[in-house]
Motif scaffolding. Sequence first.
Motif, PDB file in Angstrom:
ATOM      1  N   ARG A   1      23.036   9.715  53.172  1.00 45.55           N
ATOM      2  CA  ARG A   1      24.076   9.717  52.295  1.00 45.55           C
ATOM      3  C   ARG A   1      25.282   9.107  52.759  1.00 45.55           C
ATOM      4  O   ARG A   1      25.317   9.170  54.247  1.00 45.55           O
ATOM      5  CB  ARG A   1      24.457  11.093  51.894  1.00 45.55           C
ATOM      6  N   VAL A   2      25.882   8.499  52.138  1.00 45.20           N
ATOM      7  CA  VAL A   2      27.191   7.320  52.239  1.00 45.20           C
ATOM      8  C   VAL A   2      28.160   7.779  51.461  1.00 45.20           C
ATOM      9  O   VAL A   2      28.219   7.986  50.169  1.00 45.20           O
ATOM     10  CB  VAL A   2      26.902   6.093  52.442  1.00 45.20           C
TER      11      VAL A   2
ATOM     12  N   ASP B   1      21.733   7.613  49.035  1.00 45.05           N
ATOM     13  CA  ASP B   1      22.519   8.413  48.026  1.00 45.05           C
ATOM     14  C   ASP B   1      23.997   8.068  48.662  1.00 45.05           C
ATOM     15  O   ASP B   1      24.289   7.676  49.716  1.00 45.05           O
ATOM     16  CB  ASP B   1      22.461   9.932  48.393  1.00 45.05           C
ATOM     17  N   TRP B   2      24.807   7.992  47.632  1.00 50.08           N
ATOM     18  CA  TRP B   2      26.222   7.819  47.881  1.00 50.08           C
ATOM     19  C   TRP B   2      27.224   8.304  46.979  1.00 50.08           C
ATOM     20  O   TRP B   2      27.109   8.950  45.881  1.00 50.08           O
ATOM     21  CB  TRP B   2      26.488   6.042  47.452  1.00 50.08           C
ATOM     22  N   THR B   3      28.583   8.587  47.449  1.00 50.00           N
ATOM     23  CA  THR B   3      29.612   9.060  46.536  1.00 50.00           C
ATOM     24  C   THR B   3      30.751   7.917  46.959  1.00 50.00           C
ATOM     25  O   THR B   3      31.020   7.476  48.011  1.00 50.00           O
ATOM     26  CB  THR B   3      30.009  10.178  47.028  1.00 50.00           C
ATOM     27  N   PHE B   4      31.422   7.278  45.934  1.00 52.61           N
ATOM     28  CA  PHE B   4      32.482   6.380  45.970  1.00 52.61           C
ATOM     29  C   PHE B   4      33.817   7.178  45.705  1.00 52.61           C
ATOM     30  O   PHE B   4      34.182   7.712  44.658  1.00 52.61           O
ATOM     31  CB  PHE B   4      32.277   5.198  44.850  1.00 52.61           C
ATOM     32  N   LEU B   5      34.651   6.977  46.692  1.00 52.71           N
ATOM     33  CA  LEU B   5      36.079   7.630  46.755  1.00 52.71           C
ATOM     34  C   LEU B   5      36.869   6.383  46.360  1.00 52.71           C
ATOM     35  O   LEU B   5      37.378   5.885  47.010  1.00 52.71           O
ATOM     36  CB  LEU B   5      36.322   8.289  47.815  1.00 52.71           C
TER      37      LEU B   5
ATOM     38  N   SER C   1      27.653  18.032  50.882  1.00 54.97           N
ATOM     39  CA  SER C   1      26.980  18.736  49.830  1.00 54.97           C
ATOM     40  C   SER C   1      26.322  17.467  49.091  1.00 54.97           C
ATOM     41  O   SER C   1      26.915  16.536  48.803  1.00 54.97           O
ATOM     42  CB  SER C   1      27.875  19.670  49.110  1.00 54.97           C
ATOM     43  N   ASP C   2      25.273  17.738  48.554  1.00 55.23           N
ATOM     44  CA  ASP C   2      24.624  16.567  47.789  1.00 55.23           C
ATOM     45  C   ASP C   2      24.992  16.747  46.324  1.00 55.23           C
ATOM     46  O   ASP C   2      24.401  15.896  45.529  1.00 55.23           O
ATOM     47  CB  ASP C   2      22.808  16.509  47.856  1.00 55.23           C
TER      48      ASP C   2
END
Length: 292
Positions: free
Chosen positions: A102-103, A139-143, A192-193
């Motif tokens: 995850r990134v 997997d990623w989340t962009f802020l 957390s995913d």
Amino acid sequence: MSINGNGFSERKTILVTGATGNVGRHVVSQLLDMGAPVRALVRNPGSADLPGGVEAVRGDFAAPDTLAESLEGVESVFLVWPGLPVSLAPTVLDALKNSTGRVVYLSSMSIQKDLTQQADPITDFHATIERLIEGSGLDWTFLRISGLATNTLGWAQQIRSGDIVRWPYAAAARSLIHEKDVAAVAVRALTSDTHNGARYILTGPQVLTQTEQVQAIGEAIGRPLRYEEISPEVIRQQMLTQLPPAMVDGMLNAWAGFVREPEPISSIVEEITSAPAHTYKEWAIDHASDFS
């Protein structure tokens, strides 16, 4: 992935890049407060000045072969892309994919959907990195953040030496965000995913003009300050001594745009953290010593 009651995996480490920066330092400290195992990627571990309990490891995105050791046993990565060519990103992302799942990427809210070329070089840079991350298999989340309140530390020298801030676009209105709030959302996405695939728009809770920002700093340091609007061209010449023309013009155009259309406000910080985002006035109080 096994998540314990604190919300993070018991068996793997979280790697923080940009750990000595404005946001990264708070990501590190908030993860430590949770009891999470934290590793910081730095160029020189001996001079990083990080809190106790952080594992500082040497690594450099400009030399991707230095990353393997820092990624061993890492579950998620807080990614701040340094001032390096985008052409290095695919190799770096390959290294991340081989070691982690995850990134969480620190990006920009100015990205416009479906544009192949963004309005300015900084936004285009972030959009390109986002596309590469999406295509990496991670997997990623962009802020996607509004302006960082810490950017107004650029006025500190003027304020320490007098009572006037000379800058263009006094009426430019922004929803500047406290670096603590960016870090708080990042920590939740790192541990957390449930945030995978999210593009979060993160802002402060209010819109203030640059004149009002200067007034807030004055209140925080206990002396009145005045904003004196000057020509954008004057500032442009000063900025060109440190930044390339395309970047300078992009920043000036953005400030001009905030006069016509203020930055929006998002409630995502409070929705994710269950705590209100800090106001700019609170940020100014936290940083009063930087202006005194």
